[in-house]
Scaffold this motif. Structure first.
Motif, PDB file in Angstrom:
ATOM      1  N   TYR A   4      -7.748  -7.837  -8.564  1.00 29.53           N
ATOM      2  CA  TYR A   4      -7.080  -6.665  -7.969  1.00 29.53           C
ATOM      3  C   TYR A   4      -7.713  -6.540  -6.335  1.00 29.53           C
ATOM      4  O   TYR A   4      -9.087  -6.967  -6.410  1.00 29.53           O
ATOM      5  CB  TYR A   4      -7.522  -5.146  -8.500  1.00 29.53           C
ATOM      6  CG  TYR A   4      -6.970  -5.000  -9.806  1.00 29.53           C
ATOM      7  CD1 TYR A   4      -5.532  -4.723  -9.872  1.00 29.53           C
ATOM      8  CD2 TYR A   4      -7.538  -5.007 -11.024  1.00 29.53           C
ATOM      9  CE1 TYR A   4      -4.895  -4.574 -11.034  1.00 29.53           C
ATOM     10  CE2 TYR A   4      -7.155  -4.718 -12.161  1.00 29.53           C
ATOM     11  CZ  TYR A   4      -5.902  -4.419 -12.285  1.00 29.53           C
ATOM     12  OH  TYR A   4      -5.085  -4.238 -13.545  1.00 29.53           O
ATOM     13  N   THR A   7      -5.583  -3.864   0.320  1.00 30.57           N
ATOM     14  CA  THR A   7      -4.519  -4.595   1.457  1.00 30.57           C
ATOM     15  C   THR A   7      -5.252  -5.443   2.323  1.00 30.57           C
ATOM     16  O   THR A   7      -4.661  -6.564   2.920  1.00 30.57           O
ATOM     17  CB  THR A   7      -3.865  -3.428   2.103  1.00 30.57           C
ATOM     18  OG1 THR A   7      -3.544  -2.449   1.130  1.00 30.57           O
ATOM     19  CG2 THR A   7      -2.784  -3.971   3.092  1.00 30.57           C
ATOM     20  N   LYS A  26       5.738  -4.201   1.266  1.00 37.86           N
ATOM     21  CA  LYS A  26       5.595  -3.324   0.272  1.00 37.86           C
ATOM     22  C   LYS A  26       6.742  -2.815  -0.011  1.00 37.86           C
ATOM     23  O   LYS A  26       7.517  -2.252   0.797  1.00 37.86           O
ATOM     24  CB  LYS A  26       4.545  -2.296   0.352  1.00 37.86           C
ATOM     25  CG  LYS A  26       4.092  -1.472  -0.962  1.00 37.86           C
ATOM     26  CD  LYS A  26       3.140  -0.427  -0.213  1.00 37.86           C
ATOM     27  CE  LYS A  26       3.618   0.636   0.356  1.00 37.86           C
ATOM     28  NZ  LYS A  26       4.527   1.779  -0.130  1.00 37.86           N
ATOM     29  N   TYR A  36       1.769  -4.631  -7.426  1.00 36.30           N
ATOM     30  CA  TYR A  36       0.484  -3.581  -6.928  1.00 36.30           C
ATOM     31  C   TYR A  36       0.505  -2.396  -7.624  1.00 36.30           C
ATOM     32  O   TYR A  36       1.491  -2.097  -8.391  1.00 36.30           O
ATOM     33  CB  TYR A  36       0.615  -3.267  -5.555  1.00 36.30           C
ATOM     34  CG  TYR A  36       1.816  -2.369  -5.071  1.00 36.30           C
ATOM     35  CD1 TYR A  36       1.551  -0.946  -4.956  1.00 36.30           C
ATOM     36  CD2 TYR A  36       2.842  -2.707  -4.626  1.00 36.30           C
ATOM     37  CE1 TYR A  36       2.587   0.061  -4.580  1.00 36.30           C
ATOM     38  CE2 TYR A  36       3.954  -1.960  -4.174  1.00 36.30           C
ATOM     39  CZ  TYR A  36       3.694  -0.722  -4.083  1.00 36.30           C
ATOM     40  OH  TYR A  36       4.752   0.123  -4.035  1.00 36.30           O
ATOM     41  N   LEU A  45      -3.686   1.538  -2.909  1.00 37.40           N
ATOM     42  CA  LEU A  45      -2.883   0.700  -3.305  1.00 37.40           C
ATOM     43  C   LEU A  45      -3.981  -0.599  -3.670  1.00 37.40           C
ATOM     44  O   LEU A  45      -4.901  -1.176  -2.975  1.00 37.40           O
ATOM     45  CB  LEU A  45      -1.975  -0.242  -2.339  1.00 37.40           C
ATOM     46  CG  LEU A  45      -0.947   0.874  -1.803  1.00 37.40           C
ATOM     47  CD1 LEU A  45       0.089   0.072  -0.691  1.00 37.40           C
ATOM     48  CD2 LEU A  45      -0.158   1.384  -2.835  1.00 37.40           C
ATOM     49  N   PHE A  47      -3.657  -4.500  -4.995  1.00 36.73           N
ATOM     50  CA  PHE A  47      -2.738  -5.510  -5.375  1.00 36.73           C
ATOM     51  C   PHE A  47      -2.968  -6.626  -6.284  1.00 36.73           C
ATOM     52  O   PHE A  47      -4.154  -6.930  -6.433  1.00 36.73           O
ATOM     53  CB  PHE A  47      -2.171  -6.463  -4.002  1.00 36.73           C
ATOM     54  CG  PHE A  47      -1.599  -5.544  -2.993  1.00 36.73           C
ATOM     55  CD1 PHE A  47      -0.229  -5.541  -2.868  1.00 36.73           C
ATOM     56  CD2 PHE A  47      -2.345  -4.746  -1.997  1.00 36.73           C
ATOM     57  CE1 PHE A  47       0.443  -4.671  -1.875  1.00 36.73           C
ATOM     58  CE2 PHE A  47      -1.726  -4.049  -0.941  1.00 36.73           C
ATOM     59  CZ  PHE A  47      -0.495  -4.113  -1.163  1.00 36.73           C
TER      60      PHE A  47
END
Length: 84
Positions: A4, A7, A26, A36, A45, A47
């Motif tokens: 993970y 951004t 996005k 995400y 968020l 990703f």
């Protein structure tokens, strides 16, 4: 195990500005639940690097030779191009 990324971390790996990722990529090419997640239903968020690596070149690979991008071209979610 999935990796993970925030951004900012994703931006440095794919050489895009973090703002571009949030505003243009996005939900256009990076899809919630695929590329995400929003942990615990929050605003942050994360990703999924493996999914992004898998799909990063798929839009350009699917583009037919006669669908060349122009300044007025609009990329669509299905990988095709709308000419505006």
């Amino acid at each position: 195990m999935e990796t993970y990324l925030t951004t900012d971390q994703l931006a440095s790996l794919i050489h895009y500005d973090a703002r571009t990722i949030r505003t243009r990529l996005k939900d256009a090419v990076l899809l919630e639940g695929v590329h995400y997640i929003r942990p615990f239903g929050g605003r942050k968020l994360l990703f999924i690097w493996e999914a992004i690596q898998r799909d990063i070149g798929s839009a350009s690979a699917r583009m037919a030779p006669n669908e060349v991008m122009h300044a007025t071209s609009i990329p669509m979610a299905n990988g095709r191009v709308a000419h505006g």
